[in-house]
Design an enzyme around this catalytic site. Sequence first.
Site, mmCIF file in Angstrom:
data_model
loop_
_atom_site.group_PDB
_atom_site.id
_atom_site.type_symbol
_atom_site.label_atom_id
_atom_site.label_comp_id
_atom_site.label_asym_id
_atom_site.label_seq_id
_atom_site.Cartn_x
_atom_site.Cartn_y
_atom_site.Cartn_z
ATOM 1 N N GLY A 52 100.040 -2.325 -3.398
ATOM 2 C CA GLY A 52 100.870 -2.878 -2.371
ATOM 3 C C GLY A 52 101.932 -1.962 -1.741
ATOM 4 N N CYS A 79 97.797 0.649 -9.015
ATOM 5 C CA CYS A 79 99.017 1.350 -8.230
ATOM 6 C C CYS A 79 100.055 0.392 -8.316
ATOM 7 C CB CYS A 79 98.418 1.571 -6.597
ATOM 8 S SG CYS A 79 99.386 2.844 -6.086
ATOM 9 N N TYR A 80 100.462 -0.324 -7.247
ATOM 10 C CA TYR A 80 101.568 -1.549 -7.570
ATOM 11 C C TYR A 80 101.348 -2.231 -8.688
ATOM 12 C CZ TYR A 80 104.793 -5.296 -6.122
ATOM 13 O OH TYR A 80 105.936 -6.131 -6.103
ATOM 14 N N HIS A 165 93.154 4.887 -6.758
ATOM 15 C CA HIS A 165 92.549 3.932 -6.320
ATOM 16 C C HIS A 165 90.971 3.860 -6.379
ATOM 17 C CE1 HIS A 165 95.726 1.794 -3.891
ATOM 18 N NE2 HIS A 165 96.113 3.014 -4.206
ATOM 19 N N GLU A 167 88.800 1.615 -6.037
ATOM 20 C CA GLU A 167 87.971 0.892 -4.855
ATOM 21 C C GLU A 167 87.541 1.770 -3.566
ATOM 22 O OE1 GLU A 167 90.906 0.711 -5.738
ATOM 23 O OE2 GLU A 167 92.502 -0.057 -3.793
ATOM 24 N N SER A 218 72.410 -19.382 17.327
ATOM 25 C CA SER A 218 72.512 -18.394 18.408
ATOM 26 C C SER A 218 71.401 -17.245 18.401
ATOM 27 C CB SER A 218 73.926 -17.693 18.293
ATOM 28 O OG SER A 218 73.854 -16.767 17.081
ATOM 29 N N GLY A 219 70.567 -17.276 17.320
ATOM 30 C CA GLY A 219 69.676 -16.558 17.376
ATOM 31 C C GLY A 219 70.106 -14.977 16.682
ATOM 32 N N GLY A 220 71.464 -15.004 16.358
ATOM 33 C CA GLY A 220 71.867 -13.866 15.681
ATOM 34 C C GLY A 220 71.673 -13.939 14.113
ATOM 35 N N VAL A 221 72.001 -12.998 13.288
ATOM 36 C CA VAL A 221 71.678 -12.828 11.939
ATOM 37 C C VAL A 221 72.305 -14.199 11.119
ATOM 38 C CG1 VAL A 221 71.692 -11.549 9.674
ATOM 39 C CG2 VAL A 221 71.640 -10.449 12.129
ATOM 40 N N ASP A 222 73.816 -14.301 11.246
ATOM 41 C CA ASP A 222 74.078 -15.634 10.682
ATOM 42 C C ASP A 222 73.518 -16.731 10.815
ATOM 43 O OD1 ASP A 222 75.936 -13.435 9.810
ATOM 44 O OD2 ASP A 222 77.474 -13.994 10.809
ATOM 45 N N SER A 223 73.403 -17.416 12.026
ATOM 46 C CA SER A 223 72.941 -18.683 12.191
ATOM 47 C C SER A 223 71.354 -18.702 12.022
ATOM 48 C CB SER A 223 73.260 -19.237 13.618
ATOM 49 O OG SER A 223 72.551 -18.496 14.471
ATOM 50 N N SER A 224 70.715 -17.706 12.169
ATOM 51 C CA SER A 224 69.353 -17.417 11.791
ATOM 52 C C SER A 224 69.054 -17.698 10.291
ATOM 53 C CB SER A 224 68.576 -16.196 12.206
ATOM 54 O OG SER A 224 68.698 -16.309 13.589
ATOM 55 N N LYS A 360 79.359 -10.175 5.248
ATOM 56 C CA LYS A 360 78.247 -10.011 6.211
ATOM 57 C C LYS A 360 77.118 -9.516 5.477
ATOM 58 C CE LYS A 360 76.890 -9.864 10.499
ATOM 59 N NZ LYS A 360 77.196 -10.792 11.458
#
Length: 504
Positions: A52, A79-80, A165, A167, A218-224, A360
Amino acid sequence: MSVVILDFGSQYTRLIARRVREAHAYSVILSGTTSFERIREESPHAIILSGGPRSVFEAASPHPDPRIFNAGLPILGICYGMGLLVQHFGGTVLDLERRSFGADRLVRADGALFEGLRPELPVWMSHSTGVAALPPGWSSTAETPSNPYAAVASEDGRLVGVQFHPEVIHTPDGLAMLHNFLRASGEPFDWTPEQTLERALAKVHASVGTDRVLLGLSGGVDSSTLALLLARAGVDHLAVFVDHGMLRLREREKVEEALRPLGVRLETVDASERFLSALAGVVDPEEKRKIIGREFISVFRQEAARRGPFRFLAQGTLYPDVIESAGGEGAANIKSHHNVGGLPAELGFELLEPFRTLFKDEVRQLATLLGLPDAIRLRHPFPGPGLAVRILGDVTAERLDIVRRADAIFLETLEARGAYHDAWQALAVLTPIRSVGVAGDDRRYGHVVALRAVTSVDAMTADWARLPYDVLDEAARRITREIPQVGRVVYDITSKPPATIEWE
Ligand code: XMP
């Protein structure tokens, strides 16, 4: 295994969540000052305190609910977060005379956190405070040339602080360190794509039962992927795909061919005439978007009423949309929920959002498991308003036909030449310019088409793709040959910023 990450305002907090998941543990981010009762609702097996911008000895610096320290859980402070641990257990944290930012290296590293790793390791530092005195019974488990307390641990090794860090990718062994830390919980590393799918299916089953679910596709990855999940879960669903007439060539057929054989109950609604007449004469890009959004909701509402009743509206909302995290002041800064696909919740449904806890790339992994063909899973993003925002000026059937064919030729050429995945997104734009040319012995006064291909990670910034000249050459020749109305093709070499990816 479940891990709670308490966020104290680090720019890397989401990255910690991603890395923990890569280590096959489920992670959830909560504001650093979240109550112990709320933390317990997540049934964590370990806790990570983020970095932080503040210093733990500042009066107004955010502190966690102290009950976490006596819960018997392994805790990693970064760290913090390391400062919080050290301070709570009776050590001292001080301003460093020399601030430390950037690449550094451990010259000694021992203890459980570094098991299986070399004793000399590159690490990434970004801090201005450091440990001055250890809490009673604690020891230093790593040092850099200038810092004897690069990592510290309690006597039983379950409380660990790191000044660097783990990560970020600049700490190449960071994932192994996180893995080593999480092993102290004794829980299985069970956050695998297969388990994630099982859990998502179980959740959909449990919440839906025998009720009906409506999905805007919509035909995009998420909704498909969501459509495939509903089909696999065997729930009573209907996916509605609205063809607004501004889709890519054969888009509708491609979506149907990909999803129907996999059990998705799919209805396509041809609303192109309605959209085209609403757009007639409109040239302002924002106005186009507003009209398309409004028409979309109205078509969707009609279909829902016609085919209903539905109890649930399924949406592909992802975890980054719902993360609650802390600002530097420790004040909760809750990102407002946004509805993927732009469908308003007041349509009167209950929302079903099985991807609310996923990133994603985790959805992409589910897509693979569910059998979503690569042609859809790996394709370039496409804007909701479609080709309407790639026609500068008035959207007419003739102009749509030109830009649709130019887009198809460009993408086909990229695919045929193996360059499709060199671009994050590629597109064709119909400009309002006409220019003089010569075709055979005739003068031609044709349209100017602009091609654009960009590299990007998240669309926030983008650079123009250095496509091979012969690929551009082939696309330009084919476009001017196969679309007689086009007289000239140009390539857009502007980055974002200052330009955007789309032209409107
Ligand atoms: P820009 O043009 O802002 O685009 O650099 C960034 C990414 O977002 C897509 N885009 C849209 N997507 N509705 C969408 O669903 C829109 O109105 C819209 N405008 C741009 C664009 O294709 C790119 O991937």
